[in-house]
Design a protein around this motif. Sequence first.
Motif, PDB file in Angstrom:
ATOM      1  N   LYS A  64       1.125  -0.847  -0.309  1.00  0.00           N
ATOM      2  CA  LYS A  64       0.209   0.227   0.258  1.00  0.00           C
ATOM      3  C   LYS A  64       1.122   1.163  -0.104  1.00  0.00           C
ATOM      4  CE  LYS A  64      -3.969   1.961   2.365  1.00  0.00           C
ATOM      5  NZ  LYS A  64      -4.796   2.242   3.441  1.00  0.00           N
ATOM      6  N   VAL A  65       1.548   1.141   0.514  1.00  0.00           N
ATOM      7  CA  VAL A  65       2.968   1.826   0.793  1.00  0.00           C
ATOM      8  C   VAL A  65       3.877   2.633  -0.257  1.00  0.00           C
ATOM      9  CG1 VAL A  65       5.083   3.268   1.474  1.00  0.00           C
ATOM     10  CG2 VAL A  65       3.242   1.951   3.009  1.00  0.00           C
ATOM     11  N   ALA A  66       4.047   1.687  -0.912  1.00  0.00           N
ATOM     12  CA  ALA A  66       4.212   1.890  -2.430  1.00  0.00           C
ATOM     13  C   ALA A  66       3.614   1.895  -4.015  1.00  0.00           C
ATOM     14  CB  ALA A  66       5.568   0.153  -3.395  1.00  0.00           C
ATOM     15  N   MET A  67       2.459   2.019  -3.487  1.00  0.00           N
ATOM     16  CA  MET A  67       1.018   2.233  -4.504  1.00  0.00           C
ATOM     17  C   MET A  67       0.894   3.637  -4.310  1.00  0.00           C
ATOM     18  SD  MET A  67       0.293  -0.719  -5.955  1.00  0.00           S
ATOM     19  CE  MET A  67      -1.486  -0.014  -6.713  1.00  0.00           C
ATOM     20  N   THR A  68       1.015   3.885  -3.225  1.00  0.00           N
ATOM     21  CA  THR A  68       0.642   5.369  -2.879  1.00  0.00           C
ATOM     22  C   THR A  68       1.581   5.838  -3.133  1.00  0.00           C
ATOM     23  OG1 THR A  68      -0.830   4.329  -0.798  1.00  0.00           O
ATOM     24  CG2 THR A  68      -0.209   7.321  -1.140  1.00  0.00           C
ATOM     25  N   ALA A  69       2.694   6.004  -3.152  1.00  0.00           N
ATOM     26  CA  ALA A  69       3.844   6.532  -3.581  1.00  0.00           C
ATOM     27  C   ALA A  69       4.361   7.238  -4.794  1.00  0.00           C
ATOM     28  CB  ALA A  69       5.273   6.327  -2.773  1.00  0.00           C
ATOM     29  N   ASN A  70       4.471   5.878  -5.363  1.00  0.00           N
ATOM     30  CA  ASN A  70       4.002   5.426  -6.587  1.00  0.00           C
ATOM     31  C   ASN A  70       2.561   6.777  -7.935  1.00  0.00           C
ATOM     32  OD1 ASN A  70       3.418   4.507  -9.694  1.00  0.00           O
ATOM     33  ND2 ASN A  70       5.362   3.554  -9.239  1.00  0.00           N
ATOM     34  N   SER A  71       1.299   6.176  -7.177  1.00  0.00           N
ATOM     35  CA  SER A  71       0.707   7.766  -7.639  1.00  0.00           C
ATOM     36  C   SER A  71       0.843   8.605  -7.673  1.00  0.00           C
ATOM     37  CB  SER A  71      -0.748   6.904  -7.302  1.00  0.00           C
ATOM     38  OG  SER A  71      -0.990   5.531  -7.106  1.00  0.00           O
ATOM     39  N   ARG A  72       1.334   8.943  -6.399  1.00  0.00           N
ATOM     40  CA  ARG A  72       1.810  10.686  -6.105  1.00  0.00           C
ATOM     41  C   ARG A  72       2.861  11.237  -7.166  1.00  0.00           C
ATOM     42  NH1 ARG A  72       3.573   9.939  -1.084  1.00  0.00           N
ATOM     43  NH2 ARG A  72       1.554   9.211  -0.229  1.00  0.00           N
ATOM     44  N   SER A  73       3.897  10.299  -7.219  1.00  0.00           N
ATOM     45  CA  SER A  73       4.465  10.857  -8.175  1.00  0.00           C
ATOM     46  C   SER A  73       3.970  10.633  -9.890  1.00  0.00           C
ATOM     47  CB  SER A  73       6.302   9.803  -7.712  1.00  0.00           C
ATOM     48  OG  SER A  73       6.610  10.094  -6.164  1.00  0.00           O
ATOM     49  N   MET A  74       3.862   9.912  -9.868  1.00  0.00           N
ATOM     50  CA  MET A  74       3.350   9.908 -11.545  1.00  0.00           C
ATOM     51  C   MET A  74       2.446  11.354 -11.401  1.00  0.00           C
ATOM     52  SD  MET A  74       3.311   8.817 -14.341  1.00  0.00           S
ATOM     53  CE  MET A  74       3.867   7.120 -13.996  1.00  0.00           C
ATOM     54  N   ASN A  75       1.130  11.587 -10.754  1.00  0.00           N
ATOM     55  CA  ASN A  75       0.759  12.749 -11.122  1.00  0.00           C
ATOM     56  C   ASN A  75       1.538  13.590 -11.442  1.00  0.00           C
ATOM     57  OD1 ASN A  75      -2.014  10.784 -11.176  1.00  0.00           O
ATOM     58  ND2 ASN A  75      -2.021  11.097  -8.835  1.00  0.00           N
ATOM     59  N   THR A  76       2.128  13.805 -10.233  1.00  0.00           N
ATOM     60  CA  THR A  76       2.681  15.110 -10.165  1.00  0.00           C
ATOM     61  C   THR A  76       3.770  15.304 -11.334  1.00  0.00           C
ATOM     62  OG1 THR A  76       3.097  14.903  -7.912  1.00  0.00           O
ATOM     63  CG2 THR A  76       4.742  16.438  -9.132  1.00  0.00           C
ATOM     64  N   VAL A  77       4.338  14.068 -12.202  1.00  0.00           N
ATOM     65  CA  VAL A  77       5.034  13.768 -13.553  1.00  0.00           C
ATOM     66  C   VAL A  77       4.505  14.175 -14.918  1.00  0.00           C
ATOM     67  CG1 VAL A  77       6.313  12.149 -14.855  1.00  0.00           C
ATOM     68  CG2 VAL A  77       6.137  11.755 -12.461  1.00  0.00           C
ATOM     69  N   ILE A  78       2.908  13.490 -14.702  1.00  0.00           N
ATOM     70  CA  ILE A  78       1.823  13.661 -15.596  1.00  0.00           C
ATOM     71  C   ILE A  78       1.660  15.896 -15.459  1.00  0.00           C
ATOM     72  CG2 ILE A  78      -0.478  13.581 -16.375  1.00  0.00           C
ATOM     73  CD1 ILE A  78       0.423  10.398 -15.638  1.00  0.00           C
ATOM     74  N   GLY A  79       1.342  16.107 -14.268  1.00  0.00           N
ATOM     75  CA  GLY A  79       1.344  17.251 -14.110  1.00  0.00           C
ATOM     76  C   GLY A  79       2.212  17.884 -15.108  1.00  0.00           C
ATOM     77  N   ALA A  80       3.618  18.209 -14.953  1.00  0.00           N
ATOM     78  CA  ALA A  80       4.861  18.569 -15.405  1.00  0.00           C
ATOM     79  C   ALA A  80       3.729  18.511 -16.452  1.00  0.00           C
ATOM     80  CB  ALA A  80       5.964  18.245 -14.671  1.00  0.00           C
ATOM     81  N   LEU A  81       4.290  17.443 -16.773  1.00  0.00           N
ATOM     82  CA  LEU A  81       3.781  17.119 -18.612  1.00  0.00           C
ATOM     83  C   LEU A  81       3.180  18.644 -19.229  1.00  0.00           C
ATOM     84  CD1 LEU A  81       4.765  14.338 -19.220  1.00  0.00           C
ATOM     85  CD2 LEU A  81       5.614  15.064 -20.103  1.00  0.00           C
ATOM     86  N   LYS A  82       2.262  18.328 -18.611  1.00  0.00           N
ATOM     87  CA  LYS A  82       0.690  18.851 -18.673  1.00  0.00           C
ATOM     88  C   LYS A  82       1.521  20.809 -18.823  1.00  0.00           C
ATOM     89  CE  LYS A  82      -2.636  16.099 -18.507  1.00  0.00           C
ATOM     90  NZ  LYS A  82      -4.173  15.341 -17.804  1.00  0.00           N
ATOM     91  N   ALA A  83       1.249  20.710 -17.834  1.00  0.00           N
ATOM     92  CA  ALA A  83       2.144  21.877 -18.025  1.00  0.00           C
ATOM     93  C   ALA A  83       3.458  22.383 -19.040  1.00  0.00           C
ATOM     94  CB  ALA A  83       2.590  22.158 -16.728  1.00  0.00           C
TER      95      ALA A  83
END
Length: 234
Positions: A64-83
């Motif tokens: 659960k910790v690995a999944m949560t951390a991964n989702s948080r980081s990937m959402n940040t990456v996708i947000g940076a790409l869209k920006a």
Amino acid sequence: MNKRSVLYLCMLISTAIIACGHRDSVSSNSGSEGIHVSGQGSVSTAPDIALAQLGVQTFAPELKVAMTANSRSMNTVIGALKAQGIADDDIQTANFSVNPQYDFERETREIVGYWVDNRVRVTFRDLSALGNALQSSIDAGANTVYDLRFTVDDRDALLSQARTLAVADARQRAQTLAEAAGVKLGKALNIRESSSTYPVYARGSFDEAAGSTIPVESGEIDLSVYVDVLFDIR
């Protein structure tokens, strides 16, 4: 020159060409004389898009910790790409996997944690901003970059040019053989095509320092069409 003499001369030319390892030949095909040749047409152009897979790998003792951390980081990456102006349609999930990490030093092979890998396939349409977009995604948390390469978005026009060149090349080869054999070149009876594209992979180093820009060079790509053509002879 009678027909028997033409066939005999055709056989001699065909034998000589085969002995030299060339694909062009003058031969009898299914009871009819013909000239079988290969042709190539190539077109070089500057690429107009870049493709890459950007991802986040995370590890934690609990899934659960690995999944949560991964989702948080990937959402940040996708947000940076869209920006950086990357459209939603140009961002697509390419891989998502979860794998346990075992302790192989113990006979029980106890699970000591979990690796989560999430990657997106990104199309970059503004090559002048590619370095900034890549750096922004890495600064945002992307820690894997795969298969960064340059290509063209619409290949149809280039393929048409290459096909025209390939058939012209084949006809020129066939004409040379026909003149050598003392026959007249007729129409194309059969054409087979194959094509290939040589993508340009990015050159440069990935600077992990925040705020810098990744240097990349787009170069040129080569698109080739190959044809095998059987021409009639008269």
